[in-house]
Design an enzyme around this catalytic site. Structure first.
Site, PDB file in Angstrom:
ATOM      1  N   GLN A  83       0.787  -1.191   0.016  1.00 40.78           N
ATOM      2  CA  GLN A  83      -0.027   0.044   0.053  1.00 40.78           C
ATOM      3  C   GLN A  83       0.681   1.201   0.036  1.00 40.78           C
ATOM      4  OE1 GLN A  83      -3.188   0.633  -0.502  1.00 40.78           O
ATOM      5  NE2 GLN A  83      -3.687  -1.733  -0.606  1.00 40.78           N
ATOM      6  N   SER A  84       2.143   1.237  -0.660  1.00 38.69           N
ATOM      7  CA  SER A  84       3.071   2.497  -0.717  1.00 38.69           C
ATOM      8  C   SER A  84       2.083   3.525  -1.409  1.00 38.69           C
ATOM      9  CB  SER A  84       4.269   1.830  -1.188  1.00 38.69           C
ATOM     10  OG  SER A  84       5.003   2.976  -1.708  1.00 38.69           O
ATOM     11  N   ASN A  85       2.203   4.691  -0.865  1.00 41.82           N
ATOM     12  CA  ASN A  85       1.836   5.963  -1.454  1.00 41.82           C
ATOM     13  C   ASN A  85       2.858   6.615  -2.346  1.00 41.82           C
ATOM     14  OD1 ASN A  85      -0.345   6.192   0.618  1.00 41.82           O
ATOM     15  ND2 ASN A  85       1.071   7.023   2.061  1.00 41.82           N
ATOM     16  N   CYS A  87       4.866   4.454  -4.300  1.00 40.01           N
ATOM     17  CA  CYS A  87       4.787   3.872  -5.326  1.00 40.01           C
ATOM     18  C   CYS A  87       3.609   4.082  -6.189  1.00 40.01           C
ATOM     19  CB  CYS A  87       4.602   2.333  -5.059  1.00 40.01           C
ATOM     20  SG  CYS A  87       6.221   1.569  -4.567  1.00 40.01           S
TER      21      CYS A  87
END
Length: 341
Positions: A83-85, A87
């Protein structure tokens, strides 16, 4: 106070809607700060830098992708959690610029396609998911493997570290520090303290260095969402040391104060305890402000606890830098304390 940073900004792309607003949180201040002789709380709305690309990462990527284009690269490779912002933002920025994006994600391959991961797919990013154990011990090798793979295909890859947090990405929050101080000047005050969530260290590094270069007295505290205080004190200095090496600017790292609060991490990165979800719900009801359970919700909850314990007594104005991340709310929907009929 200098009217501008005493260093020349490198080339950047203008991707974000800047300046972002600086807003007072009157009801939160009245409830959590004023009864304890604490400061008025302000929020720098970097969640509004853009729509899908919203958040702090976009400021960094303005400089990072400018450098990628200067080198005539056509592929961006970066990494982060499922859930990387960062990425998600990189995937959308790449789509906007016509660049291929490959995301190296940490997590389980059978996870639901929701939140940021859904947007990664919609943006057309290539996604490779690695188990946590393999990712943690082999990230450098994984980057090298994919870089060589793209070179063999005749492409020109550009690697971006976690969170775009290094001596290049730091420029995003050097520029943001100047913008923030200009906001405060316009509103007629100088902040005594600036706080933010810290997960890869780059935003805190940029704000810390920016305040030093601008000769403002405001302290900067990063509320850690993973690792520990020692890790982030080292990481902030490492990013600034890298910036120093890239630019040739002289900064006394020994005298640089790096403040980290690591008391509110909870179960670990990407996980939160019930109190965090309660804080997120309360702030949404009080101010119409959306926080997330991975970064800003943890940091803001920690700030509220510290205010209630008298940590910022005597401080008049404190600024919380909202680094975005609201898309991460959706995979955590089951954890919020709703009354279900």
């Amino acid at each position: 106070m200098p009217k501008s940073l005493p260093v020349k900004l490198p080339e950047r792309l203008h991707l974000a809607n800047l300046p972002t607003p600086l807003q007072s949180l009157d009801r939160v201040s009245e409830l959590y700060s004023f009864p304890f002789n604490g400061p008025k709380i302000w929020v720098k709305r970097d969640d509004l830098t853009e729509s899908g690309m919203s958040g702090n990462k976009l400021r960094k990527l303005e400089f990072v992708t400018a450098e990628a284009l200067r080198r005539d690269c056509d592929t961006l490779i970066t990494c982060g959690g499922i859930q990387s912002n960062h990425c998600r933002t990189t995937a959308l920025v790449g789509a906007r610029l016509g660049l291929k994006v490959h995301l190296l994600l940490r997590g389980e391959s059978d996870v639901a396609v929701d939140g940021n991961l859904l947007l990664d797919h919609l943006a057309g990013a290539e996604i490779t998911i690695y188990p946590r154990s393999e990712y943690a011990g082999n990230l450098s090798r994984i980057f090298t493997q994919w870089r060589e793979e793209y070179l063999a295909r005749g492409r020109r890859p550009f690697g971006i570290p976690t969170g775009a947090s290094d001596g290049l990405g730091i420029w995003g929050y050097l520029a943001a520090a100047r913008e923030l101080i200009e906001d405060c000047n316009t509103l007629g005050f100088e902040p005594e303290h600036i706080v933010c969530a810290t997960g890869s260290g780059g935003t805190q590094a940029g704000l810390t260095l920016g305040c030093r270069l601008l000769q403002v007295k405001a302290g900067v505290t990063g509320y850690a969402v993973c690792d520990d205080a020692g890790y982030f004190q080292d990481k902030v200095r490492e990013d600034i040391r890298h910036w120093k090496g890239l630019t040739g600017n002289d900064i006394d790292l020994k005298s640089l104060k790096v403040h980290v609060n690591a008391k509110h991490i909870g179960p670990g990165y990407g996980e939160a305890d019930p109190a965090i979800y309660q804080t997120i719900s309360e702030v949404a009801k009080l101010e119409g402000l959306l926080l997330d359970p991975v970064y800003t919700g943890k940091a803001f909850h920690g700030l509220l606890q510290d205010l209630s314990n008298g940590k910022y007594v005597g401080c008049h104005n404190l600024i919380f830098v909202h680094t975005g991340g609201q898309f991460a709310l959706f995979p955590h929907r089951q954890n919020f304390p709703f009354q279900r009929v």
